[in-house]
Design a protein around this motif. Structure first.
Motif, PDB file in Angstrom:
ATOM      1  N   ILE A 116       3.987  12.964  -6.033  1.00  0.00           N
ATOM      2  CA  ILE A 116       3.533  11.627  -5.586  1.00  0.00           C
ATOM      3  C   ILE A 116       2.208  11.432  -6.546  1.00  0.00           C
ATOM      4  O   ILE A 116       1.270  12.134  -6.680  1.00  0.00           O
ATOM      5  N   SER A 117       2.403  10.133  -7.091  1.00  0.00           N
ATOM      6  CA  SER A 117       1.450   9.712  -8.075  1.00  0.00           C
ATOM      7  C   SER A 117       0.444   8.581  -7.932  1.00  0.00           C
ATOM      8  O   SER A 117      -0.695   8.668  -8.050  1.00  0.00           O
ATOM      9  N   SER A 118       1.120   7.611  -7.102  1.00  0.00           N
ATOM     10  CA  SER A 118       0.403   6.472  -6.757  1.00  0.00           C
ATOM     11  C   SER A 118       0.101   6.459  -5.182  1.00  0.00           C
ATOM     12  O   SER A 118       0.769   6.166  -4.484  1.00  0.00           O
ATOM     13  N   ILE A 119      -1.244   6.486  -4.852  1.00  0.00           N
ATOM     14  CA  ILE A 119      -1.826   6.515  -3.525  1.00  0.00           C
ATOM     15  C   ILE A 119      -2.801   5.881  -3.373  1.00  0.00           C
ATOM     16  O   ILE A 119      -4.072   6.053  -4.080  1.00  0.00           O
ATOM     17  N   ASP A 120      -2.735   4.954  -2.649  1.00  0.00           N
ATOM     18  CA  ASP A 120      -4.036   3.886  -2.117  1.00  0.00           C
ATOM     19  C   ASP A 120      -4.945   4.610  -1.423  1.00  0.00           C
ATOM     20  O   ASP A 120      -6.217   4.501  -1.511  1.00  0.00           O
ATOM     21  N   ALA A 121      -4.548   5.543  -0.040  1.00  0.00           N
ATOM     22  CA  ALA A 121      -5.429   6.281   0.505  1.00  0.00           C
ATOM     23  C   ALA A 121      -4.681   7.410   1.328  1.00  0.00           C
ATOM     24  O   ALA A 121      -3.263   7.232   1.511  1.00  0.00           O
ATOM     25  N   ILE A 122      -5.504   8.320   1.663  1.00  0.00           N
ATOM     26  CA  ILE A 122      -4.947   9.524   2.741  1.00  0.00           C
ATOM     27  C   ILE A 122      -5.512   9.102   4.020  1.00  0.00           C
ATOM     28  O   ILE A 122      -6.565   8.924   3.980  1.00  0.00           O
ATOM     29  N   CYS A 123      -4.461   8.866   4.890  1.00  0.00           N
ATOM     30  CA  CYS A 123      -5.233   8.499   6.233  1.00  0.00           C
ATOM     31  C   CYS A 123      -4.956   9.612   7.183  1.00  0.00           C
ATOM     32  O   CYS A 123      -3.743   9.805   7.558  1.00  0.00           O
ATOM     33  N   SER A 124      -5.849  10.382   7.873  1.00  0.00           N
ATOM     34  CA  SER A 124      -5.780  11.507   8.328  1.00  0.00           C
ATOM     35  C   SER A 124      -6.530  11.382  10.114  1.00  0.00           C
ATOM     36  O   SER A 124      -7.377  11.125   9.822  1.00  0.00           O
ATOM     37  N   HIS A 125      -5.786  11.728  10.924  1.00  0.00           N
ATOM     38  CA  HIS A 125      -6.079  11.998  12.279  1.00  0.00           C
ATOM     39  C   HIS A 125      -7.085  13.181  12.587  1.00  0.00           C
ATOM     40  O   HIS A 125      -7.918  13.180  13.266  1.00  0.00           O
ATOM     41  N   GLY A 126      -6.880  14.300  11.735  1.00  0.00           N
ATOM     42  CA  GLY A 126      -7.481  15.377  12.121  1.00  0.00           C
ATOM     43  C   GLY A 126      -6.859  15.985  13.098  1.00  0.00           C
ATOM     44  O   GLY A 126      -5.540  15.705  13.575  1.00  0.00           O
ATOM     45  N   HIS A 127      -7.565  16.966  13.859  1.00  0.00           N
ATOM     46  CA  HIS A 127      -7.108  17.774  15.156  1.00  0.00           C
ATOM     47  C   HIS A 127      -8.095  17.706  15.987  1.00  0.00           C
ATOM     48  O   HIS A 127      -9.264  17.975  15.885  1.00  0.00           O
ATOM     49  N   THR A 128      -7.717  17.294  17.266  1.00  0.00           N
ATOM     50  CA  THR A 128      -8.840  16.958  18.337  1.00  0.00           C
ATOM     51  C   THR A 128      -9.355  18.321  18.879  1.00  0.00           C
ATOM     52  O   THR A 128      -8.448  19.277  19.197  1.00  0.00           O
ATOM     53  N   TYR A 183       0.937  -1.186   0.003  1.00  0.00           N
ATOM     54  CA  TYR A 183       0.187  -0.113   0.073  1.00  0.00           C
ATOM     55  C   TYR A 183       0.856   1.419  -0.040  1.00  0.00           C
ATOM     56  O   TYR A 183       1.944   1.091   0.643  1.00  0.00           O
ATOM     57  N   ASN A 184       0.415   2.227  -0.736  1.00  0.00           N
ATOM     58  CA  ASN A 184       1.185   3.441  -0.813  1.00  0.00           C
ATOM     59  C   ASN A 184       0.074   4.462   0.063  1.00  0.00           C
ATOM     60  O   ASN A 184      -0.887   4.778  -0.596  1.00  0.00           O
ATOM     61  N   ILE A 185       0.617   5.154   0.885  1.00  0.00           N
ATOM     62  CA  ILE A 185      -0.345   5.707   1.812  1.00  0.00           C
ATOM     63  C   ILE A 185       0.513   6.828   2.352  1.00  0.00           C
ATOM     64  O   ILE A 185       1.491   7.236   2.526  1.00  0.00           O
ATOM     65  N   ILE A 186      -0.595   8.032   2.511  1.00  0.00           N
ATOM     66  CA  ILE A 186      -0.063   9.475   3.225  1.00  0.00           C
ATOM     67  C   ILE A 186      -0.794   9.450   4.510  1.00  0.00           C
ATOM     68  O   ILE A 186      -2.162   9.119   4.662  1.00  0.00           O
ATOM     69  N   ILE A 201       1.527  16.416  -1.943  1.00  0.00           N
ATOM     70  CA  ILE A 201       1.538  15.796  -3.057  1.00  0.00           C
ATOM     71  C   ILE A 201       2.201  16.316  -4.175  1.00  0.00           C
ATOM     72  O   ILE A 201       2.919  15.744  -4.805  1.00  0.00           O
ATOM     73  N   LYS A 202       1.902  17.553  -4.663  1.00  0.00           N
ATOM     74  CA  LYS A 202       2.388  18.216  -5.903  1.00  0.00           C
ATOM     75  C   LYS A 202       3.844  18.423  -5.548  1.00  0.00           C
ATOM     76  O   LYS A 202       4.693  17.828  -6.791  1.00  0.00           O
ATOM     77  N   ILE A 203       4.326  18.866  -4.591  1.00  0.00           N
ATOM     78  CA  ILE A 203       5.792  19.334  -4.371  1.00  0.00           C
ATOM     79  C   ILE A 203       6.662  18.066  -4.444  1.00  0.00           C
ATOM     80  O   ILE A 203       7.747  17.926  -5.013  1.00  0.00           O
ATOM     81  N   ASN A 204       5.920  17.001  -3.844  1.00  0.00           N
ATOM     82  CA  ASN A 204       6.930  15.488  -4.050  1.00  0.00           C
ATOM     83  C   ASN A 204       6.683  14.664  -5.148  1.00  0.00           C
ATOM     84  O   ASN A 204       7.032  13.522  -5.143  1.00  0.00           O
TER      85      ASN A 204
END
Length: 354
Positions: free
Chosen positions: A88-100, A6-9, A83-86
């Protein structure tokens, strides 16, 4: 579809407010999980957002909903730039905690901003987020969630400690993963050093110049929370209601506050780590760069402390929230009842498709 790779951010914003951590990670499964952090970066908060995030618990629900939308849009912009700066082209998902924004599990409440479905539409990516809510609905603390990553990605260590806004620990006891918050760290240190115009105490130099106030130290060490059994977790509300009023009542200089609180943190952490002998301890998080704090922990701790690469120190939580998303995509448990106190292990989080 269950895959081996998996390729994940992974995206994480913690209570210490040092910024948004983003990590592009490759996860691979062959008998055991392995990972490689390909790119990682922390985006510091602008003053405007720092001001908003510091006062989240003072907002009404209606104000929080408006902030939630604004923060989600801001988060989308930050992730898109990464994503643009690096390239990154192949992403399965972006997994984010958010902010509490709110965390009162004893009232069945936890709320992380930045987890709205619009995130998937703007980024045109699969999003896995809002990892804490289901656990609280199941009677759990909704925290900590990192221990499943400690268990599956860092199993060679007896203890995994993170020094962020709060210190938390995970370990294995009688074949069960146990984890809990130990004490506040940077959320307190950064608040008092800001009085002197600094964002943080560089290497703990200011704390080192201070003097311990033993009365304050004893009062902090005798707080009820430290004698409670796990599972247990801390939030900004507890710090605001308990810690800050106690410290402020002593009317100490900033340096003396910092020195006393560093000692308090070192004592609480070493109390936990010294419950096993001949143990290996992995310590990560921004607090590792406070060399004075680390020296006090090492002095009081009887076990061997390992400090990993700078990449893992800074981005372990983003890495693990990325991993929580992978487990969610696979329909596998990513939240442990033995850790949070929920009624069962479960696969937490929501998935938004673009």
């Amino acid at each position: 579809m269950i895959k081996k790779e998996y390729n994940i951010i992974g995206v994480m914003s913690g209570t210490s407010l040092d910024g948004i951590d983003l990590a592009f990670i490759n996860f691979y499964f062959k008998e055991n999980w392995s990972f490689k952090i390909v790119k990682a970066e922390t985006i510091a908060y602008a003053e405007e957002w720092l001001g908003k995030l510091k006062t989240l618990i003072k907002h009404s629900k209606e104000e929080l909903k408006e902030l939630d939308t604004d923060y989600t849009l801001y988060l989308a912009e930050v992730i898109d730039n990464f994503i643009k700066i690096n390239n990154i082209s192949s992403i399965d998902a972006i997994c984010s905690h958010g902010h509490t924004a709110l965390h009162k599990p004893e009232n069945g409440l936890t709320y992380q901003i930045g987890n709205l479905p619009i995130l998937a539409k703007i980024l045109n990516q699969t999003i896995v987020c809002d990892f804490r809510v289901q656990d609280v609905q199941f009677g759990g603390q909704g925290a900590p969630l990192v221990p499943i990553g400690d268990q599956l990605l860092f199993s060679e260590y007896n203890y995994c400690v993170n020094l962020g806004g709060f210190a938390n620990v995970s370990t294995e006891i009688k074949g069960q993963r146990i984890a809990f918050d130990i004490c506040p760290v940077n959320i307190v240190l950064n608040r008092y050093v800001s009085i002197l115009g600094f964002a943080y105490d560089n290497k703990g130099a200011l704390a080192k110049e201070g003097t311990i106030n033993n009365d304050l130290l004893n009062e902090l060490n005798n707080l009820k929370f430290y004698n409670e059994t796990y599972p247990k977790s801390l939030g900004l509300e507890w710090v605001n209601e308990i810690i800050f009023p106690i410290i402020d009542s002593y009317k100490l200089s900033v340096k003396d506050v910092l020195r006393t609180f560093v000692e308090h943190v070192a004592i609480q952490i070493s109390n936990v780590l010294n419950s096993q002998q001949n143990a290996s301890v992995l310590i990560t998080g921004g607090g590792v760069f406070n060399s004075f704090l680390m020296s006090r922990i090492e002095y009081l701790c009887n076990n061997t402390i390992q400090i990993p690469s700078k990449e893992i120190i800074e981005f372990k939580e983003a890495l693990i929230f990325g991993f929580l998303g992978v487990l969610k995509l696979r329909g596998e448990n990513n939240s442990l009842a033995s850790v949070t106190g929920a009624k069962k292990d479960h696969s937490s989080g929501v998935i938004f498709q673009s």
